[in-house]
Design a protein around this motif. Structure first.
Motif, PDB file in Angstrom:
ATOM      1  N   VAL A 248       0.874  -1.179   0.000  1.00 19.03           N
ATOM      2  CA  VAL A 248       0.000   0.000   0.000  1.00 19.03           C
ATOM      3  C   VAL A 248       0.909   1.226   0.000  1.00 19.03           C
ATOM      4  O   VAL A 248       1.678   1.438   0.938  1.00 19.03           O
ATOM      5  CB  VAL A 248      -0.927   0.007   1.234  1.00 19.03           C
ATOM      6  CG1 VAL A 248      -1.732   1.302   1.289  1.00 19.03           C
ATOM      7  CG2 VAL A 248      -1.859  -1.197   1.195  1.00 19.03           C
ATOM      8  N   ILE A 249       0.804   2.037  -1.033  1.00 17.93           N
ATOM      9  CA  ILE A 249       1.715   3.172  -1.178  1.00 17.93           C
ATOM     10  C   ILE A 249       1.114   4.475  -0.653  1.00 17.93           C
ATOM     11  O   ILE A 249       1.831   5.451  -0.449  1.00 17.93           O
ATOM     12  CB  ILE A 249       2.166   3.335  -2.638  1.00 17.93           C
ATOM     13  CG1 ILE A 249       0.962   3.480  -3.576  1.00 17.93           C
ATOM     14  CG2 ILE A 249       3.045   2.160  -3.058  1.00 17.93           C
ATOM     15  CD1 ILE A 249       1.328   3.731  -5.044  1.00 17.93           C
ATOM     16  N   HIS A 250      -0.207   4.473  -0.442  1.00 17.65           N
ATOM     17  CA  HIS A 250      -0.873   5.654   0.112  1.00 17.65           C
ATOM     18  C   HIS A 250      -2.122   5.193   0.844  1.00 17.65           C
ATOM     19  O   HIS A 250      -2.838   4.304   0.376  1.00 17.65           O
ATOM     20  CB  HIS A 250      -1.261   6.637  -1.000  1.00 17.65           C
ATOM     21  CG  HIS A 250      -2.011   7.838  -0.512  1.00 17.65           C
ATOM     22  ND1 HIS A 250      -1.391   8.872   0.161  1.00 17.65           N
ATOM     23  CD2 HIS A 250      -3.339   8.176  -0.589  1.00 17.65           C
ATOM     24  CE1 HIS A 250      -2.300   9.794   0.476  1.00 17.65           C
ATOM     25  NE2 HIS A 250      -3.494   9.379   0.033  1.00 17.65           N
TER      26      HIS A 250
ATOM     27  N   ASP B  60      -7.323   8.428  -8.260  1.00 17.97           N
ATOM     28  CA  ASP B  60      -8.187   9.522  -8.717  1.00 17.97           C
ATOM     29  C   ASP B  60      -9.025  10.079  -7.567  1.00 17.97           C
ATOM     30  O   ASP B  60      -9.274  11.290  -7.497  1.00 17.97           O
ATOM     31  CB  ASP B  60      -9.125   9.036  -9.823  1.00 17.97           C
ATOM     32  CG  ASP B  60      -8.411   8.742 -11.127  1.00 17.97           C
ATOM     33  OD1 ASP B  60      -7.252   9.165 -11.273  1.00 17.97           O
ATOM     34  OD2 ASP B  60      -9.015   8.078 -11.995  1.00 17.97           O
ATOM     35  N   ALA B  61      -9.476   9.201  -6.665  1.00 11.67           N
ATOM     36  CA  ALA B  61     -10.381   9.590  -5.580  1.00 11.67           C
ATOM     37  C   ALA B  61      -9.663  10.129  -4.350  1.00 11.67           C
ATOM     38  O   ALA B  61     -10.314  10.644  -3.433  1.00 11.67           O
ATOM     39  CB  ALA B  61     -11.228   8.388  -5.175  1.00 11.67           C
ATOM     40  N   SER B  62      -8.358  10.049  -4.338  1.00 10.63           N
ATOM     41  CA  SER B  62      -7.598  10.416  -3.134  1.00 10.63           C
ATOM     42  C   SER B  62      -7.572  11.925  -2.908  1.00 10.63           C
ATOM     43  O   SER B  62      -7.788  12.708  -3.832  1.00 10.63           O
ATOM     44  CB  SER B  62      -6.171   9.883  -3.228  1.00 10.63           C
ATOM     45  OG  SER B  62      -5.473  10.526  -4.295  1.00 10.63           O
ATOM     46  N   PHE B  63      -7.281  12.308  -1.673  1.00 12.90           N
ATOM     47  CA  PHE B  63      -7.228  13.719  -1.292  1.00 12.90           C
ATOM     48  C   PHE B  63      -5.792  14.236  -1.302  1.00 12.90           C
ATOM     49  O   PHE B  63      -5.302  14.795  -0.316  1.00 12.90           O
ATOM     50  CB  PHE B  63      -7.845  13.904   0.095  1.00 12.90           C
ATOM     51  CG  PHE B  63      -9.339  13.668   0.141  1.00 12.90           C
ATOM     52  CD1 PHE B  63     -10.140  13.916  -0.955  1.00 12.90           C
ATOM     53  CD2 PHE B  63      -9.934  13.205   1.303  1.00 12.90           C
ATOM     54  CE1 PHE B  63     -11.510  13.709  -0.919  1.00 12.90           C
ATOM     55  CE2 PHE B  63     -11.307  12.997   1.366  1.00 12.90           C
ATOM     56  CZ  PHE B  63     -12.102  13.250   0.254  1.00 12.90           C
ATOM     57  N   VAL B  64      -5.117  14.047  -2.406  1.00 14.72           N
ATOM     58  CA  VAL B  64      -3.745  14.549  -2.548  1.00 14.72           C
ATOM     59  C   VAL B  64      -3.701  15.484  -3.747  1.00 14.72           C
ATOM     60  O   VAL B  64      -4.648  15.570  -4.535  1.00 14.72           O
ATOM     61  CB  VAL B  64      -2.722  13.399  -2.715  1.00 14.72           C
ATOM     62  CG1 VAL B  64      -2.736  12.499  -1.485  1.00 14.72           C
ATOM     63  CG2 VAL B  64      -2.990  12.591  -3.974  1.00 14.72           C
TER      64      VAL B  64
ATOM     65  N   LYS C 222      -0.888  12.738  -7.230  1.00 16.25           N
ATOM     66  CA  LYS C 222      -1.640  11.720  -7.978  1.00 16.25           C
ATOM     67  C   LYS C 222      -0.822  11.232  -9.172  1.00 16.25           C
ATOM     68  O   LYS C 222      -0.792  10.024  -9.458  1.00 16.25           O
ATOM     69  CB  LYS C 222      -2.979  12.290  -8.447  1.00 16.25           C
ATOM     70  CG  LYS C 222      -3.985  12.487  -7.327  1.00 16.25           C
ATOM     71  CD  LYS C 222      -5.324  12.988  -7.854  1.00 16.25           C
ATOM     72  CE  LYS C 222      -6.304  13.196  -6.699  1.00 16.25           C
ATOM     73  NZ  LYS C 222      -7.656  13.607  -7.164  1.00 16.25           N
ATOM     74  N   ASP C 223      -0.160  12.151  -9.866  1.00 15.06           N
ATOM     75  CA  ASP C 223       0.681  11.753 -10.995  1.00 15.06           C
ATOM     76  C   ASP C 223       1.793  10.817 -10.537  1.00 15.06           C
ATOM     77  O   ASP C 223       2.107   9.832 -11.220  1.00 15.06           O
ATOM     78  CB  ASP C 223       1.284  12.985 -11.673  1.00 15.06           C
ATOM     79  CG  ASP C 223       0.279  13.751 -12.518  1.00 15.06           C
ATOM     80  OD1 ASP C 223      -0.786  13.178 -12.835  1.00 15.06           O
ATOM     81  OD2 ASP C 223       0.553  14.921 -12.843  1.00 15.06           O
TER      82      ASP C 223
END
Length: 336
Positions: free
Chosen positions: A90-92, A311-315, A320-321
Protein backbone atom coordinates in the motif's frame (compact mmCIF):
# COMPACT_ATOMS: atom_id res chain seq x y z
CA UNK A 1 -3.10 -13.92 -9.81
CA UNK A 2 -2.07 -13.96 -6.13
CA UNK A 3 1.52 -13.06 -7.05
CA UNK A 4 0.28 -10.19 -9.19
CA UNK A 5 -1.94 -8.89 -6.40
CA UNK A 6 0.85 -9.02 -3.85
CA UNK A 7 3.09 -6.92 -6.09
CA UNK A 8 0.41 -4.50 -7.31
CA UNK A 9 0.75 -1.00 -5.76
CA UNK A 10 -2.39 -0.16 -3.79
CA UNK A 11 -4.12 2.88 -2.33
CA UNK A 12 -6.47 2.50 0.64
CA UNK A 13 -9.24 5.06 1.25
CA UNK A 14 -11.49 3.32 3.79
CA UNK A 15 -9.69 2.15 6.91
CA UNK A 16 -10.75 2.71 10.51
CA UNK A 17 -7.54 2.81 12.51
CA UNK A 18 -9.30 1.50 15.62
CA UNK A 19 -10.45 -1.40 13.47
CA UNK A 20 -6.85 -2.45 12.83
CA UNK A 21 -6.34 -3.30 16.52
CA UNK A 22 -5.17 -6.91 16.39
CA UNK A 23 -5.92 -9.10 19.45
CA UNK A 24 -2.23 -9.47 20.28
CA UNK A 25 -1.77 -5.69 20.46
CA UNK A 26 -5.04 -5.39 22.37
CA UNK A 27 -3.63 -7.68 25.06
CA UNK A 28 -0.29 -5.86 25.09
CA UNK A 29 -1.96 -2.47 25.58
CA UNK A 30 -4.36 -3.86 28.19
CA UNK A 31 -1.41 -5.11 30.21
CA UNK A 32 0.53 -1.86 29.72
CA UNK A 33 -2.43 0.21 30.91
CA UNK A 34 -3.69 -2.20 33.58
CA UNK A 35 -7.05 -2.68 31.89
CA UNK A 36 -9.11 -5.83 32.24
CA UNK A 37 -10.64 -7.28 29.07
CA UNK A 38 -13.25 -10.06 29.07
CA UNK A 39 -11.21 -12.60 27.09
CA UNK A 40 -8.54 -15.02 28.32
CA UNK A 41 -6.46 -15.00 25.12
CA UNK A 42 -6.00 -13.52 21.66
CA UNK A 43 -7.54 -16.67 20.19
CA UNK A 44 -10.63 -16.18 22.34
CA UNK A 45 -10.96 -12.63 21.03
CA UNK A 46 -10.83 -13.87 17.44
CA UNK A 47 -13.45 -16.50 18.19
CA UNK A 48 -15.75 -13.67 19.29
CA UNK A 49 -15.49 -12.07 15.84
CA UNK A 50 -18.61 -13.76 14.49
CA UNK A 51 -20.91 -10.94 13.44
CA UNK A 52 -24.45 -11.09 12.09
CA UNK A 53 -24.82 -7.36 11.35
CA UNK A 54 -23.12 -4.00 11.78
CA UNK A 55 -24.28 -3.47 15.37
CA UNK A 56 -22.94 -6.83 16.59
CA UNK A 57 -19.56 -5.76 15.24
CA UNK A 58 -19.72 -2.27 16.74
CA UNK A 59 -20.43 -3.66 20.22
CA UNK A 60 -17.10 -5.50 20.33
CA UNK A 61 -15.28 -2.80 18.34
CA UNK A 62 -15.96 -0.13 20.97
CA UNK A 63 -15.05 -2.55 23.74
CA UNK A 64 -11.66 -3.23 22.15
CA UNK A 65 -10.92 0.50 21.86
CA UNK A 66 -10.95 0.81 25.66
CA UNK A 67 -7.31 -0.31 25.82
CA UNK A 68 -6.19 2.81 23.91
CA UNK A 69 -5.21 5.38 26.53
CA UNK A 70 -1.94 7.19 25.83
CA UNK A 71 -0.39 8.94 22.84
CA UNK A 72 2.04 6.03 22.63
CA UNK A 73 -0.89 3.59 22.34
CA UNK A 74 -2.29 5.45 19.35
CA UNK A 75 1.17 5.65 17.81
CA UNK A 76 1.71 1.90 18.24
CA UNK A 77 -1.71 1.13 16.79
CA UNK A 78 -1.05 3.25 13.71
CA UNK A 79 2.50 2.02 13.26
CA UNK A 80 1.31 -1.60 13.31
CA UNK A 81 -1.16 -0.76 10.54
CA UNK A 82 1.53 0.97 8.48
CA UNK A 83 3.74 -2.11 8.70
CA UNK A 84 0.84 -4.10 7.24
CA UNK A 85 0.60 -1.48 4.49
CA UNK A 86 4.26 -2.03 3.71
CA UNK A 87 3.68 -5.78 3.62
CA UNK A 88 0.72 -5.40 1.23
CA UNK A 89 2.43 -2.77 -0.96
CA UNK A 90 0.00 0.00 0.00
CA UNK A 91 1.72 3.17 -1.18
CA UNK A 92 -0.87 5.65 0.11
CA UNK A 93 -3.57 5.44 2.78
CA UNK A 94 -6.33 7.76 3.93
CA UNK A 95 -7.50 6.53 7.30
CA UNK A 96 -10.39 7.32 9.61
CA UNK A 97 -10.24 7.87 13.33
CA UNK A 98 -13.18 8.11 15.75
CA UNK A 99 -12.29 10.71 18.40
CA UNK A 100 -15.65 10.43 20.18
CA UNK A 101 -14.92 6.76 20.92
CA UNK A 102 -12.08 8.05 23.07
CA UNK A 103 -13.17 11.48 24.31
CA UNK A 104 -16.42 9.94 25.62
CA UNK A 105 -14.28 7.89 28.03
CA UNK A 106 -12.03 10.75 29.07
CA UNK A 107 -9.15 10.51 26.60
CA UNK A 108 -8.03 13.90 25.28
CA UNK A 109 -8.59 14.73 21.61
CA UNK A 110 -4.98 15.91 21.36
CA UNK A 111 -3.73 12.59 22.72
CA UNK A 112 -5.55 10.70 19.99
CA UNK A 113 -4.69 12.83 16.99
CA UNK A 114 -1.07 13.49 17.98
CA UNK A 115 -0.32 9.81 18.50
CA UNK A 116 -1.81 8.83 15.14
CA UNK A 117 -0.28 11.73 13.24
CA UNK A 118 3.19 11.12 14.65
CA UNK A 119 3.10 7.55 13.35
CA UNK A 120 1.86 8.72 9.95
CA UNK A 121 4.80 11.11 9.71
CA UNK A 122 7.19 8.27 10.53
CA UNK A 123 5.42 6.12 7.94
CA UNK A 124 6.21 8.70 5.29
CA UNK A 125 9.83 9.13 6.37
CA UNK A 126 10.75 5.53 7.19
CA UNK A 127 8.45 3.46 4.98
CA UNK A 128 7.69 5.82 2.09
CA UNK A 129 3.94 5.50 2.66
CA UNK A 130 2.03 8.75 2.22
CA UNK A 131 -1.21 9.31 4.11
CA UNK A 132 -4.08 11.60 5.03
CA UNK A 133 -6.21 11.60 8.18
CA UNK A 134 -10.02 11.83 8.28
CA UNK A 135 -12.06 12.55 11.42
CA UNK A 136 -15.31 10.58 11.59
CA UNK A 137 -18.35 11.63 13.61
CA UNK A 138 -20.23 8.80 15.29
CA UNK A 139 -23.72 8.97 13.87
CA UNK A 140 -25.35 7.17 16.83
CA UNK A 141 -24.36 10.16 19.01
CA UNK A 142 -26.17 13.49 18.80
CA UNK A 143 -25.47 16.61 16.77
CA UNK A 144 -24.18 18.51 19.82
CA UNK A 145 -21.47 15.90 20.37
CA UNK A 146 -20.43 16.17 16.73
CA UNK A 147 -20.23 19.95 16.95
CA UNK A 148 -18.11 19.68 20.12
CA UNK A 149 -15.77 17.26 18.33
CA UNK A 150 -15.47 19.61 15.36
CA UNK A 151 -14.46 22.43 17.71
CA UNK A 152 -11.75 20.19 19.17
CA UNK A 153 -10.50 19.47 15.65
CA UNK A 154 -10.07 23.09 14.58
CA UNK A 155 -6.58 23.51 16.11
CA UNK A 156 -5.51 20.44 14.13
CA UNK A 157 -6.41 21.53 10.61
CA UNK A 158 -2.81 20.85 9.61
CA UNK A 159 -3.29 17.17 10.48
CA UNK A 160 -6.87 16.43 9.37
CA UNK A 161 -7.90 16.64 5.70
CA UNK A 162 -11.60 15.78 5.94
CA UNK A 163 -14.53 14.83 8.14
CA UNK A 164 -16.62 11.69 7.74
CA UNK A 165 -19.62 9.90 9.19
CA UNK A 166 -19.58 6.31 10.47
CA UNK A 167 -21.13 3.93 13.05
CA UNK A 168 -24.75 2.72 12.92
CA UNK A 169 -26.33 3.76 9.61
CA UNK A 170 -29.83 2.52 10.36
CA UNK A 171 -31.88 5.16 12.16
CA UNK A 172 -29.22 7.86 11.73
CA UNK A 173 -29.65 9.39 8.25
CA UNK A 174 -27.31 12.00 6.76
CA UNK A 175 -29.66 14.93 7.45
CA UNK A 176 -29.00 14.50 11.18
CA UNK A 177 -25.55 15.99 10.61
CA UNK A 178 -26.14 18.48 7.81
CA UNK A 179 -25.39 21.54 9.96
CA UNK A 180 -22.19 19.99 11.31
CA UNK A 181 -20.96 19.22 7.80
CA UNK A 182 -21.86 22.72 6.63
CA UNK A 183 -19.66 24.12 9.39
CA UNK A 184 -16.83 21.68 8.64
CA UNK A 185 -16.89 22.59 4.96
CA UNK A 186 -16.85 26.28 5.85
CA UNK A 187 -13.74 25.60 7.95
CA UNK A 188 -12.00 24.11 4.92
CA UNK A 189 -12.39 20.39 5.56
CA UNK A 190 -13.36 18.01 2.77
CA UNK A 191 -16.16 15.53 3.51
CA UNK A 192 -17.01 11.86 3.09
CA UNK A 193 -19.73 9.67 4.61
CA UNK A 194 -20.69 6.05 5.09
CA UNK A 195 -23.90 5.44 3.17
CA UNK A 196 -25.67 2.65 1.34
CA UNK A 197 -24.16 -0.21 3.35
CA UNK A 198 -26.99 -1.25 5.69
CA UNK A 199 -29.00 1.85 4.87
CA UNK A 200 -30.93 2.46 1.63
CA UNK A 201 -29.74 4.06 -1.60
CA UNK A 202 -31.51 7.26 -0.55
CA UNK A 203 -28.81 7.72 2.10
CA UNK A 204 -26.27 7.95 -0.72
CA UNK A 205 -28.30 10.64 -2.44
CA UNK A 206 -28.69 12.56 0.81
CA UNK A 207 -24.99 12.32 1.65
CA UNK A 208 -24.17 13.80 -1.74
CA UNK A 209 -26.74 16.61 -1.65
CA UNK A 210 -26.97 17.46 2.07
CA UNK A 211 -23.44 16.71 3.28
CA UNK A 212 -21.75 17.58 -0.04
CA UNK A 213 -19.37 14.66 0.25
CA UNK A 214 -16.50 14.09 -2.16
CA UNK A 215 -16.88 10.33 -2.00
CA UNK A 216 -19.19 7.67 -0.56
CA UNK A 217 -17.87 5.06 1.85
CA UNK A 218 -19.40 1.67 0.93
CA UNK A 219 -22.28 2.71 -1.37
CA UNK A 220 -22.96 -0.83 -2.60
CA UNK A 221 -26.74 -0.40 -2.37
CA UNK A 222 -26.64 2.25 -5.07
CA UNK A 223 -27.90 -0.45 -7.44
CA UNK A 224 -31.36 -0.10 -5.86
CA UNK A 225 -31.66 3.22 -7.75
CA UNK A 226 -30.83 3.08 -11.46
CA UNK A 227 -30.84 6.86 -11.84
CA UNK A 228 -28.43 7.15 -8.91
CA UNK A 229 -26.04 4.69 -10.55
CA UNK A 230 -26.11 6.76 -13.74
CA UNK A 231 -25.41 9.89 -11.69
CA UNK A 232 -22.47 8.23 -9.91
CA UNK A 233 -21.01 7.17 -13.25
CA UNK A 234 -21.51 10.59 -14.84
CA UNK A 235 -19.96 12.47 -11.90
CA UNK A 236 -17.33 9.78 -11.31
CA UNK A 237 -18.24 9.78 -7.63
CA UNK A 238 -15.92 7.38 -5.80
CA UNK A 239 -17.28 4.46 -3.78
CA UNK A 240 -14.83 3.10 -1.21
CA UNK A 241 -16.01 -0.50 -1.09
CA UNK A 242 -14.89 -3.05 1.53
CA UNK A 243 -15.50 -6.57 0.18
CA UNK A 244 -14.55 -8.75 3.17
CA UNK A 245 -16.34 -6.41 5.55
CA UNK A 246 -19.49 -6.58 3.43
CA UNK A 247 -19.57 -10.35 3.53
CA UNK A 248 -18.67 -10.66 7.22
CA UNK A 249 -21.49 -8.24 8.11
CA UNK A 250 -23.95 -10.07 5.81
CA UNK A 251 -24.46 -7.18 3.40
CA UNK A 252 -23.81 -9.95 0.85
CA UNK A 253 -24.15 -13.64 1.66
CA UNK A 254 -20.97 -14.51 -0.21
CA UNK A 255 -18.18 -12.85 -2.15
CA UNK A 256 -19.56 -14.38 -5.33
CA UNK A 257 -22.72 -12.33 -4.79
CA UNK A 258 -20.81 -9.08 -4.18
CA UNK A 259 -21.47 -6.42 -6.83
CA UNK A 260 -18.06 -4.69 -6.82
CA UNK A 261 -16.87 -6.16 -10.13
CA UNK A 262 -20.23 -5.45 -11.76
CA UNK A 263 -19.97 -1.84 -10.59
CA UNK A 264 -16.42 -1.56 -11.92
CA UNK A 265 -17.51 -2.83 -15.33
CA UNK A 266 -20.41 -0.40 -15.41
CA UNK A 267 -17.87 2.41 -15.15
CA UNK A 268 -18.25 3.45 -11.52
CA UNK A 269 -15.21 4.72 -9.65
CA UNK A 270 -15.12 1.83 -7.17
CA UNK A 271 -12.13 1.04 -4.98
CA UNK A 272 -11.11 -1.90 -2.76
CA UNK A 273 -10.45 -1.27 0.93
CA UNK A 274 -10.15 -3.21 4.19
CA UNK A 275 -12.45 -1.23 6.56
CA UNK A 276 -11.71 -2.89 9.95
CA UNK A 277 -9.20 -5.57 8.99
CA UNK A 278 -8.46 -6.94 12.45
CA UNK A 279 -12.14 -7.79 12.82
CA UNK A 280 -13.04 -8.81 9.28
CA UNK A 281 -10.16 -11.13 8.51
CA UNK A 282 -8.18 -9.24 5.95
CA UNK A 283 -6.01 -6.30 4.97
CA UNK A 284 -5.68 -5.01 1.41
CA UNK A 285 -4.12 -8.06 -0.24
CA UNK A 286 -6.70 -10.31 1.41
CA UNK A 287 -9.54 -8.20 0.00
CA UNK A 288 -8.08 -8.13 -3.49
CA UNK A 289 -7.47 -11.89 -3.42
CA UNK A 290 -11.00 -12.59 -2.14
CA UNK A 291 -12.50 -10.59 -5.01
CA UNK A 292 -10.23 -12.25 -7.58
CA UNK A 293 -11.04 -15.73 -6.28
CA UNK A 294 -14.79 -15.13 -6.46
CA UNK A 295 -14.93 -13.27 -9.78
CA UNK A 296 -13.23 -13.69 -13.15
CA UNK A 297 -11.24 -10.46 -13.12
CA UNK A 298 -8.29 -9.50 -15.26
CA UNK A 299 -5.03 -7.97 -14.13
CA UNK A 300 -6.05 -4.70 -15.76
CA UNK A 301 -9.33 -4.68 -13.82
CA UNK A 302 -7.50 -5.24 -10.55
CA UNK A 303 -5.09 -2.44 -11.42
CA UNK A 304 -8.08 -0.20 -12.21
CA UNK A 305 -9.09 -0.39 -8.56
CA UNK A 306 -5.75 1.26 -7.74
CA UNK A 307 -6.09 3.89 -10.46
CA UNK A 308 -9.62 4.66 -9.25
CA UNK A 309 -8.34 5.08 -5.69
CA UNK A 310 -5.61 7.43 -6.86
CA UNK A 311 -8.19 9.52 -8.72
CA UNK A 312 -10.38 9.59 -5.58
CA UNK A 313 -7.60 10.42 -3.13
CA UNK A 314 -7.23 13.72 -1.29
CA UNK A 315 -3.75 14.55 -2.55
CA UNK A 316 -2.44 17.15 -4.98
CA UNK A 317 -2.51 16.60 -8.76
CA UNK A 318 1.27 16.25 -8.65
CA UNK A 319 1.07 13.55 -6.00
CA UNK A 320 -1.64 11.72 -7.98
CA UNK A 321 0.68 11.75 -10.99
CA UNK A 322 3.46 10.26 -8.87
CA UNK A 323 1.21 7.46 -7.60
CA UNK A 324 -0.06 6.75 -11.13
CA UNK A 325 3.52 6.55 -12.42
CA UNK A 326 4.43 4.02 -9.72
CA UNK A 327 1.44 1.87 -10.65
CA UNK A 328 1.90 2.20 -14.40
CA UNK A 329 5.60 1.39 -14.11
CA UNK A 330 4.69 -1.83 -12.30
CA UNK A 331 2.29 -2.79 -15.10
CA UNK A 332 4.75 -1.85 -17.86
CA UNK A 333 7.42 -4.08 -16.32
CA UNK A 334 5.31 -7.20 -15.97
CA UNK A 335 6.80 -10.22 -17.76
CA UNK A 336 5.09 -10.89 -21.07
Amino acid sequence: MKTFIQALPKVELHLHIEGSLEPELMFELAERNHISIPYPSADAVREAYQFHNLQSFLDIYYQGANVLITERDFYDLTWAYLLRCQQDNVIHSELFFDPQTHTERGIGFDTVVNGIYSALNDGQEKLGISSRLILCFLRHLDEASAFATLEQALPHKDKIIAVGLDSSELGHPPEKFQRVFDRALAEGFLSVAHAGEEGPASNIRDALTLLKVSRIDHGVRCTEDEALVEQLIKNRTPLTVCPLSNTRLKVFDSMAQHNIVELLRQGLCVTINSDDPAYFGGYMNDNFIAVANAHSVTQNELAQFTFNAIDASFVSPQEKDRLRQITQSFLDNLPV
